[in-house]
Design a protein around this motif. Structure first.
Motif, PDB file in Angstrom:
ATOM      1  N   ALA A 551     -28.279 -33.037 -27.676  1.00 57.77           N
ATOM      2  CA  ALA A 551     -26.903 -33.061 -27.187  1.00 57.77           C
ATOM      3  C   ALA A 551     -26.836 -33.219 -25.675  1.00 57.77           C
ATOM      4  O   ALA A 551     -25.772 -33.533 -25.123  1.00 57.77           O
ATOM      5  CB  ALA A 551     -26.187 -31.779 -27.614  1.00 57.77           C
ATOM      6  N   TRP A 552     -27.968 -32.996 -25.003  1.00 60.65           N
ATOM      7  CA  TRP A 552     -28.008 -33.093 -23.546  1.00 60.65           C
ATOM      8  C   TRP A 552     -28.599 -34.417 -23.068  1.00 60.65           C
ATOM      9  O   TRP A 552     -28.819 -34.604 -21.879  1.00 60.65           O
ATOM     10  CB  TRP A 552     -28.819 -31.923 -22.976  1.00 60.65           C
ATOM     11  CG  TRP A 552     -28.016 -30.656 -22.958  1.00 60.65           C
ATOM     12  CD1 TRP A 552     -27.672 -29.886 -24.028  1.00 60.65           C
ATOM     13  CD2 TRP A 552     -27.431 -30.033 -21.815  1.00 60.65           C
ATOM     14  NE1 TRP A 552     -26.910 -28.821 -23.632  1.00 60.65           N
ATOM     15  CE2 TRP A 552     -26.742 -28.879 -22.267  1.00 60.65           C
ATOM     16  CE3 TRP A 552     -27.419 -30.327 -20.460  1.00 60.65           C
ATOM     17  CZ2 TRP A 552     -26.060 -28.032 -21.417  1.00 60.65           C
ATOM     18  CZ3 TRP A 552     -26.747 -29.485 -19.592  1.00 60.65           C
ATOM     19  CH2 TRP A 552     -26.076 -28.348 -20.077  1.00 60.65           C
ATOM     20  N   ARG A 553     -28.862 -35.345 -23.987  1.00 63.68           N
ATOM     21  CA  ARG A 553     -29.403 -36.640 -23.574  1.00 63.68           C
ATOM     22  C   ARG A 553     -28.451 -37.368 -22.628  1.00 63.68           C
ATOM     23  O   ARG A 553     -28.870 -38.002 -21.673  1.00 63.68           O
ATOM     24  CB  ARG A 553     -29.651 -37.531 -24.795  1.00 63.68           C
ATOM     25  CG  ARG A 553     -30.842 -37.129 -25.638  1.00 63.68           C
ATOM     26  CD  ARG A 553     -31.025 -38.112 -26.773  1.00 63.68           C
ATOM     27  NE  ARG A 553     -31.547 -37.447 -27.949  1.00 63.68           N
ATOM     28  CZ  ARG A 553     -31.395 -37.893 -29.190  1.00 63.68           C
ATOM     29  NH1 ARG A 553     -30.691 -38.996 -29.400  1.00 63.68           N
ATOM     30  NH2 ARG A 553     -31.914 -37.245 -30.205  1.00 63.68           N
ATOM     31  N   GLY A 554     -27.151 -37.284 -22.914  1.00 64.56           N
ATOM     32  CA  GLY A 554     -26.171 -37.931 -22.048  1.00 64.56           C
ATOM     33  C   GLY A 554     -26.212 -37.369 -20.639  1.00 64.56           C
ATOM     34  O   GLY A 554     -26.093 -38.114 -19.652  1.00 64.56           O
ATOM     35  N   TRP A 555     -26.406 -36.048 -20.528  1.00 62.24           N
ATOM     36  CA  TRP A 555     -26.503 -35.431 -19.206  1.00 62.24           C
ATOM     37  C   TRP A 555     -27.707 -35.987 -18.457  1.00 62.24           C
ATOM     38  O   TRP A 555     -27.620 -36.293 -17.267  1.00 62.24           O
ATOM     39  CB  TRP A 555     -26.618 -33.913 -19.355  1.00 62.24           C
ATOM     40  CG  TRP A 555     -26.628 -33.184 -18.040  1.00 62.24           C
ATOM     41  CD1 TRP A 555     -25.561 -32.643 -17.388  1.00 62.24           C
ATOM     42  CD2 TRP A 555     -27.773 -32.936 -17.208  1.00 62.24           C
ATOM     43  NE1 TRP A 555     -25.968 -32.076 -16.197  1.00 62.24           N
ATOM     44  CE2 TRP A 555     -27.311 -32.240 -16.060  1.00 62.24           C
ATOM     45  CE3 TRP A 555     -29.126 -33.230 -17.306  1.00 62.24           C
ATOM     46  CZ2 TRP A 555     -28.160 -31.838 -15.034  1.00 62.24           C
ATOM     47  CZ3 TRP A 555     -29.977 -32.844 -16.277  1.00 62.24           C
ATOM     48  CH2 TRP A 555     -29.501 -32.151 -15.159  1.00 62.24           C
ATOM     49  N   VAL A 556     -28.829 -36.114 -19.167  1.00 60.19           N
ATOM     50  CA  VAL A 556     -30.041 -36.627 -18.535  1.00 60.19           C
ATOM     51  C   VAL A 556     -29.820 -38.055 -18.050  1.00 60.19           C
ATOM     52  O   VAL A 556     -30.208 -38.426 -16.928  1.00 60.19           O
ATOM     53  CB  VAL A 556     -31.228 -36.562 -19.521  1.00 60.19           C
ATOM     54  CG1 VAL A 556     -32.430 -37.330 -18.972  1.00 60.19           C
ATOM     55  CG2 VAL A 556     -31.607 -35.123 -19.807  1.00 60.19           C
ATOM     56  N   GLN A 557     -29.184 -38.886 -18.881  1.00 59.61           N
ATOM     57  CA  GLN A 557     -28.944 -40.272 -18.485  1.00 59.61           C
ATOM     58  C   GLN A 557     -28.040 -40.350 -17.267  1.00 59.61           C
ATOM     59  O   GLN A 557     -28.281 -41.146 -16.345  1.00 59.61           O
ATOM     60  CB  GLN A 557     -28.337 -41.045 -19.660  1.00 59.61           C
ATOM     61  CG  GLN A 557     -29.303 -41.243 -20.817  1.00 59.61           C
ATOM     62  CD  GLN A 557     -28.623 -41.781 -22.059  1.00 59.61           C
ATOM     63  OE1 GLN A 557     -27.394 -41.921 -22.109  1.00 59.61           O
ATOM     64  NE2 GLN A 557     -29.414 -42.083 -23.078  1.00 59.61           N
ATOM     65  N   ARG A 558     -27.010 -39.519 -17.235  1.00 58.68           N
ATOM     66  CA  ARG A 558     -26.123 -39.523 -16.070  1.00 58.68           C
ATOM     67  C   ARG A 558     -26.844 -39.016 -14.824  1.00 58.68           C
ATOM     68  O   ARG A 558     -26.647 -39.535 -13.721  1.00 58.68           O
ATOM     69  CB  ARG A 558     -24.882 -38.668 -16.348  1.00 58.68           C
ATOM     70  CG  ARG A 558     -23.942 -39.267 -17.382  1.00 58.68           C
ATOM     71  CD  ARG A 558     -22.624 -38.509 -17.417  1.00 58.68           C
ATOM     72  NE  ARG A 558     -22.789 -37.117 -17.823  1.00 58.68           N
ATOM     73  CZ  ARG A 558     -22.800 -36.696 -19.087  1.00 58.68           C
ATOM     74  NH1 ARG A 558     -22.668 -37.582 -20.078  1.00 58.68           N
ATOM     75  NH2 ARG A 558     -22.946 -35.418 -19.369  1.00 58.68           N
ATOM     76  N   ALA A 559     -27.694 -38.001 -15.015  1.00 58.55           N
ATOM     77  CA  ALA A 559     -28.436 -37.464 -13.877  1.00 58.55           C
ATOM     78  C   ALA A 559     -29.390 -38.506 -13.311  1.00 58.55           C
ATOM     79  O   ALA A 559     -29.542 -38.639 -12.102  1.00 58.55           O
ATOM     80  CB  ALA A 559     -29.207 -36.214 -14.292  1.00 58.55           C
ATOM     81  N   GLU A 560     -30.049 -39.261 -14.196  1.00 57.05           N
ATOM     82  CA  GLU A 560     -30.981 -40.276 -13.725  1.00 57.05           C
ATOM     83  C   GLU A 560     -30.250 -41.465 -13.118  1.00 57.05           C
ATOM     84  O   GLU A 560     -30.723 -42.091 -12.175  1.00 57.05           O
ATOM     85  CB  GLU A 560     -31.887 -40.724 -14.867  1.00 57.05           C
ATOM     86  CG  GLU A 560     -32.842 -39.619 -15.313  1.00 57.05           C
ATOM     87  CD  GLU A 560     -33.826 -40.088 -16.353  1.00 57.05           C
ATOM     88  OE1 GLU A 560     -33.579 -41.151 -16.956  1.00 57.05           O
ATOM     89  OE2 GLU A 560     -34.836 -39.398 -16.561  1.00 57.05           O
ATOM     90  N   ALA A 561     -29.059 -41.785 -13.661  1.00 60.02           N
ATOM     91  CA  ALA A 561     -28.279 -42.877 -13.082  1.00 60.02           C
ATOM     92  C   ALA A 561     -27.835 -42.548 -11.665  1.00 60.02           C
ATOM     93  O   ALA A 561     -27.735 -43.421 -10.802  1.00 60.02           O
ATOM     94  CB  ALA A 561     -27.065 -43.175 -13.959  1.00 60.02           C
ATOM     95  N   GLY A 562     -27.580 -41.264 -11.391  1.00 56.77           N
ATOM     96  CA  GLY A 562     -27.187 -40.833 -10.056  1.00 56.77           C
ATOM     97  C   GLY A 562     -28.296 -40.112  -9.346  1.00 56.77           C
ATOM     98  O   GLY A 562     -28.065 -39.119  -8.662  1.00 56.77           O
ATOM     99  N   ARG A 563     -29.524 -40.612  -9.514  1.00 53.78           N
ATOM    100  CA  ARG A 563     -30.716 -39.900  -9.040  1.00 53.78           C
ATOM    101  C   ARG A 563     -30.672 -39.601  -7.542  1.00 53.78           C
ATOM    102  O   ARG A 563     -31.206 -38.599  -7.094  1.00 53.78           O
ATOM    103  CB  ARG A 563     -31.965 -40.738  -9.364  1.00 53.78           C
ATOM    104  CG  ARG A 563     -33.265 -40.128  -8.905  1.00 53.78           C
ATOM    105  CD  ARG A 563     -34.424 -40.845  -9.542  1.00 53.78           C
ATOM    106  NE  ARG A 563     -34.480 -40.587 -10.959  1.00 53.78           N
ATOM    107  CZ  ARG A 563     -35.049 -39.515 -11.499  1.00 53.78           C
ATOM    108  NH1 ARG A 563     -35.580 -38.596 -10.732  1.00 53.78           N
ATOM    109  NH2 ARG A 563     -35.073 -39.352 -12.801  1.00 53.78           N
ATOM    110  N   ASP A 564     -30.039 -40.450  -6.752  1.00 52.67           N
ATOM    111  CA  ASP A 564     -30.072 -40.253  -5.304  1.00 52.67           C
ATOM    112  C   ASP A 564     -29.027 -39.264  -4.800  1.00 52.67           C
ATOM    113  O   ASP A 564     -29.054 -38.880  -3.633  1.00 52.67           O
ATOM    114  CB  ASP A 564     -29.864 -41.587  -4.588  1.00 52.67           C
ATOM    115  CG  ASP A 564     -31.046 -42.516  -4.794  1.00 52.67           C
ATOM    116  OD1 ASP A 564     -32.138 -41.988  -5.038  1.00 52.67           O
ATOM    117  OD2 ASP A 564     -30.866 -43.735  -4.724  1.00 52.67           O
TER     118      ASP A 564
END
Length: 571
Positions: A551-564
């Motif tokens: 259920a937290w995969r979306g959070w991970v993807q958003r976090a990596e998309a905004g990595r900087d």
């Protein structure tokens, strides 16, 4: 003493016929010889297929710097000629589009390709890594020293009596290289090189002895499967998979394998055995099993099969996380390396207040001394009697619920702490915390999904084979127990019934994956996850826990998309 000619490749073994291959033959003129220090002044390219010219590309390029006098003398390109010409940032995307999907050809390709790759890196374009043919290397492979003492473009143009005379201008030189290429392709055709794949493999390092070993592949079928190279003592040297066994194995004897260890392996091989498989999933699984059984000396994966790492709670009054090799029920993992397991251990200790120390603490009257973690507020010092077993138990329950997917509250706590760090402008700490949380989510998600599949006593799935037939897999406790196909026009359900009846019996143990090898279960899960796979039968519901890490995969993807966003320091 005469030798028998090499066996002619059959039509289905040709790969991509050379007559159907699109080549873009190109040449560059530059301000010098270094791709890092110099730049391009002219690009010329010719697109050809089957001997026909499909198009040309030619332009001068403003190098945005002076052209050395010696380069002007060589090419005839002056500073005045490039003044007002398009800059490389404009020309490069147009050339990449012209060459897209084609095989690049150049005379001394290392020079020309090096400049284009450096330009892509400098201007932010993705280098598509196309196949490249170097006519210098091909000429040295095809022509004898007596026939061609020099492989310079002008020398080859004179040798083949071509109509275009090279003159150090990009388009003219590219046109000359086209004619040279066609003459060289005529030569390699006489020695059995008829496809693009064989052309790319036709390099000097292949010895005649290796080429003669092509006969080791003549008995192999053109079907999916696993191949095993065997040495003089029947030892297995190498294991691999192929969608077409005969074609793949022949490539070892017609190609110059860049990896030294595989060239050595081919020289030692005396036989190639094959295991035909119903479809690629079965081939991949059988390869894993054969690697485990034989540990071939020339497979890198054989050297990396040192087992897996797991995290488990110790059995004591104040349980702690411990790294183990043999999992038991409730263990966390699997992890390929100890470092990955330790990173997950650190993240779990951030998420849940279980103790980090390794000392054994009795349930009653502990007499230890609080460590630095107590001073930092990260431990309540059960070692010194400042926390009872009952007070410690909620942390253990929270950890077990997080791992089992029953409660994701620790994730929410870590995410809230991340926001606090960001709000306090502690961006480097926030970035570290974010990466730790992302890694933990991925590790738990993978473990929960593998465990969910391994819990199923039996699952039957099907995938379309692309020819209006079906590929089937019978999976028991995470292992591939049977595989088969129903070709177009064959009723599928009787095939399924036979596969189930003949499937391997799997006896599970009490570990997280019920004894299934993690790598095999992961391969099966990837196959099941691919779009188009259908569930034919499952003897119990295949479910995910309500509070799973997935259920937290979306959070991970958003976090990596905004990595900087957590690395901004405000400077």
């Amino acid at each position: 003493m005469s030798t028998a000619p090499a066996a002619q490749l059959s039509f289905d073994e040709l790969g991509t016929p050379l007559r159907d291959t699109t080549f873009v033959v190109f040449d560059l003129e530059t301000t010098g010889g270094s791709a890092n220090a110099d730049t391009i002044t002219e690009i010329g390219a010719v697109k050809v297929r089957g001997g026909r010219v499909l198009g040309t590309f030619s332009t001068l390029v403003d190098p945005e710097r002076g052209i050395p006098p010696q380069i002007v003398a060589l090419t005839g390109i002056t500073q005045l000629m490039v003044t007002g010409a398009p800059r490389l940032a404009t020309v490069l995307p147009a050339f990449l589009e012209f060459a897209a999907g084609s095989v690049l050809v150049a005379h001394n390709s290392g020079f020309d390709v090096g400049f284009v790759k450096a330009a892509c890196e400098r201007h932010g374009y993705h280098w598509p890594k196309p196949s490249v043919v170097c006519t210098v290397k091909l000429a040295r492979r095809v022509l004898t020293r007596d026939e061609a003492p020099s492989c310079r473009l002008s020398a080859l143009a004179q040798l083949f009596r071509i109509g275009t005379t090279p003159n150090h201008r990009a388009l003219v030189d590219a046109q000359a290289t086209v004619e040279v290429l066609h003459h060289l392709l005529e030569r390699v055709g006489s020695v059995g090189v008829h496809s693009l794949e064989e052309l790319l493999a036709y390099l000097p390092e292949v010895t005649p002895a290796q080429r003669r070993k092509r006969e080791l592949a003549t008995h192999l079928p053109s079907t999916p499967g696993v191949y095993l190279f065997r040495g003089p003592s029947e030892e297995v040297l190498y294991v691999g998979t192929a969608s077409d066994l005969r074609r793949r194995v022949r490539q070892y004897f017609t190609a110059s394998e860049g990896r030294k260890r595989l060239r050595e392996m081919v020289s030692l091989a005396v036989r190639v055995d094959a295991v035909e498989c119903a479809h690629p999933l079965e081939a991949e699984v059988r390869e894993l099993r054969l690697l485990t059984a034989h540990k071939p000396a020339y497979n890198r994966r054989s050297k990396n099969q040192g087992g897996w790492w797991w995290l488990t709670l110790t059995d004591e009054p104040f349980p702690r996380l411990s790294l183990v090799r043999t999992p038991r029920a409730g263990a966390i993992g699997p992890f390929r390396s100890r470092r990955q397991a330790e990173a997950a251990q650190d993240a779990l200790q951030d998420a849940v207040p279980v103790r980090a120390c390794a000392q054994r603490i009795p349930a009653r009257n502990p007499t230890g001394t609080p460590c630095a973690l107590f001073e930092l507020g990260r431990c309540k010092a059960p070692c010194a009697g400042r926390q009872s077993v009952e007070e410690y138990r909620p942390a253990v329950t929270a950890l077990r619920d997080l791992v089992a997917g029953r409660d994701a509250t620790p994730f929410r706590g870590m995410a809230a702490h991340l926001e606090d760090l960001s709000g306090a402008h502690r961006f480097e700490d926030a970035a570290t915390h974010r990466d730790r949380l992302s890694g933990l989510v991925r590790a738990l998600d993978r473990g929960q999904r593998l465990a969910g599949l391994a819990a199923l006593p039996e699952l039957v799935a099907a995938r379309p084979d692309g020819e209006r037939g079906w590929e089937f897999a019978v999976v028991r406790h995470g292992r591939l127990a049977s595989a088969g196909v129903a070709r177009r026009g064959v009723p599928p359900m009787p095939v399924v019934a036979n596969l189930v009846a003949a499937a391997e019996t799997v006896l599970p143990d009490d570990g997280p994956l019920r004894g299934a090898p993690p790598e095999e279960t992961a391969v099966v899960l990837r196959w099941l996850d691919r779009p188009g796979t259908r569930l034919v039968h499952c003897d119990q519901p295949w479910t995910s826990p309500a509070a799973s890490a997935g259920a937290w995969r979306g959070w991970v993807q958003r976090a990596e998309a905004g990595r900087d966003q957590y690395r901004i320091t405000g400077h």
